[in-house]
Motif scaffolding. Structure first.
Motif, PDB file in Angstrom:
ATOM      1  N   ASP A  10     129.317  49.373  -9.795  1.00 34.07           N
ATOM      2  CA  ASP A  10     130.365  49.022  -8.821  1.00 34.07           C
ATOM      3  C   ASP A  10     131.576  49.944  -8.887  1.00 34.07           C
ATOM      4  O   ASP A  10     132.695  49.530  -8.602  1.00 34.07           O
ATOM      5  N   SER A  78     118.315  45.529  -6.126  1.00 33.99           N
ATOM      6  CA  SER A  78     119.111  45.168  -7.305  1.00 33.99           C
ATOM      7  C   SER A  78     120.407  45.953  -7.458  1.00 33.99           C
ATOM      8  O   SER A  78     121.395  45.412  -7.932  1.00 33.99           O
ATOM      9  N   ASP A  83     127.496  43.810  -7.686  1.00 31.93           N
ATOM     10  CA  ASP A  83     127.870  42.693  -6.817  1.00 31.93           C
ATOM     11  C   ASP A  83     127.667  43.041  -5.349  1.00 31.93           C
ATOM     12  O   ASP A  83     127.810  42.178  -4.487  1.00 31.93           O
ATOM     13  N   LYS A  84     127.341  44.309  -5.071  1.00 32.72           N
ATOM     14  CA  LYS A  84     127.129  44.755  -3.695  1.00 32.72           C
ATOM     15  C   LYS A  84     125.661  45.111  -3.487  1.00 32.72           C
ATOM     16  O   LYS A  84     124.991  45.569  -4.401  1.00 32.72           O
ATOM     17  N   HIS A  85     125.202  44.912  -2.255  1.00 34.07           N
ATOM     18  CA  HIS A  85     123.841  45.317  -1.900  1.00 34.07           C
ATOM     19  C   HIS A  85     123.756  46.846  -1.860  1.00 34.07           C
ATOM     20  O   HIS A  85     124.727  47.515  -1.500  1.00 34.07           O
ATOM     21  N   ASP A 113     113.278  40.171   4.340  1.00 40.08           N
ATOM     22  CA  ASP A 113     113.537  39.448   3.103  1.00 40.08           C
ATOM     23  C   ASP A 113     112.333  38.572   2.765  1.00 40.08           C
ATOM     24  O   ASP A 113     111.706  37.989   3.661  1.00 40.08           O
ATOM     25  N   GLN A 137     120.048  40.491 -12.636  1.00 39.18           N
ATOM     26  CA  GLN A 137     120.367  39.223 -11.978  1.00 39.18           C
ATOM     27  C   GLN A 137     121.449  38.463 -12.740  1.00 39.18           C
ATOM     28  O   GLN A 137     122.301  37.827 -12.131  1.00 39.18           O
ATOM     29  N   THR A 140     125.274  39.496 -11.931  1.00 38.82           N
ATOM     30  CA  THR A 140     125.884  39.309 -10.621  1.00 38.82           C
ATOM     31  C   THR A 140     125.682  37.884 -10.118  1.00 38.82           C
ATOM     32  O   THR A 140     124.708  37.223 -10.488  1.00 38.82           O
ATOM     33  N   ASP A 141     126.611  37.426  -9.306  1.00 37.14           N
ATOM     34  CA  ASP A 141     126.464  36.122  -8.659  1.00 37.14           C
ATOM     35  C   ASP A 141     125.593  36.237  -7.412  1.00 37.14           C
ATOM     36  O   ASP A 141     125.137  35.236  -6.872  1.00 37.14           O
ATOM     37  N   ARG A 142     125.385  37.456  -6.957  1.00 36.67           N
ATOM     38  CA  ARG A 142     124.560  37.711  -5.773  1.00 36.67           C
ATOM     39  C   ARG A 142     123.102  37.462  -6.128  1.00 36.67           C
ATOM     40  O   ARG A 142     122.619  37.881  -7.171  1.00 36.67           O
ATOM     41  N   LYS A 143     122.396  36.744  -5.276  1.00 34.71           N
ATOM     42  CA  LYS A 143     120.959  36.571  -5.485  1.00 34.71           C
ATOM     43  C   LYS A 143     120.296  37.865  -5.030  1.00 34.71           C
ATOM     44  O   LYS A 143     120.337  38.212  -3.849  1.00 34.71           O
ATOM     45  N   ILE A 144     119.740  38.601  -5.979  1.00 31.69           N
ATOM     46  CA  ILE A 144     119.149  39.899  -5.661  1.00 31.69           C
ATOM     47  C   ILE A 144     118.009  39.699  -4.665  1.00 31.69           C
ATOM     48  O   ILE A 144     117.040  38.985  -4.951  1.00 31.69           O
TER      49      ILE A 144
END
Length: 152
Positions: A10, A78, A83-85, A113, A137, A140-144
């Motif tokens: 990031d 991933s 935290d970003k795509h 997806d 995974q 990050t809080d993002r669901k990969i």
């Protein structure tokens, strides 16, 4: 918990390094026609995913670990636990037509997806191949997202 995310994830430096490592990997992959240097990283097979840049309209190539299930190619967005795509994921959300190169095979596919059932099936297979995905995974809080690339 796998530990904390490395500090370079990031950051502008992390993005720069990823971009250039990807370009070098792609160069060697194509130079060897899908054989030799660039086709595996850490003993794991790599595919080249080509998306269309959502802002430029230009082809964008990303070397990625993948899992193959028949005519489907599954990849994880991933970005090293960011935290970003990854940009390639944002590109395919804008235009799902992709090409995937696996060794000397080139596939024209459509990306989407994974469903929850597909995620439950493929995530463990990807983690078995590359256990660090579980670390990513946890960072990050993002669901990969898992992306299924398949014939249209």
């Amino acid at each position: 918990m796998a530990g904390s995310r490395p500090k370079y994830v990031d950051t502008a430096f992390g993005d720069f390094a990823t971009k250039w490592v990807s370009r070098i990997n792609t160069f060697f992959y194509r130079r060897g026609n899908g054989r030799g240097l660039g086709t595996t990283v850490g003993g794991i097979s790599v595919a080249l995913l080509t998306t269309t840049g959502r802002k430029t309209g230009e082809p964008r190539v990303s070397p990625l670990y993948f899992y193959r299930d028949g005519d489907k190619v599954i990849v994880a967005a991933s970005k090293g636990g960011s935290d970003k795509h990854p940009m390639w994921y944002l590109n395919l959300k804008a235009d799902p037509k992709v090409s995937v190169e696996i060794k000397d095979e080139k596939l024209e596919l459509t990306a989407r997806d994974a469903t929850e059932d597909e995620r439950n099936l493929y995530w463990p297979k990807l983690v078995e191949m590359y256990p660090t995905y579980d670390d990513y995974q946890s960072w990050t809080d993002r669901k990969i997202p898992l992306v299924v690339c398949e014939p249209a």
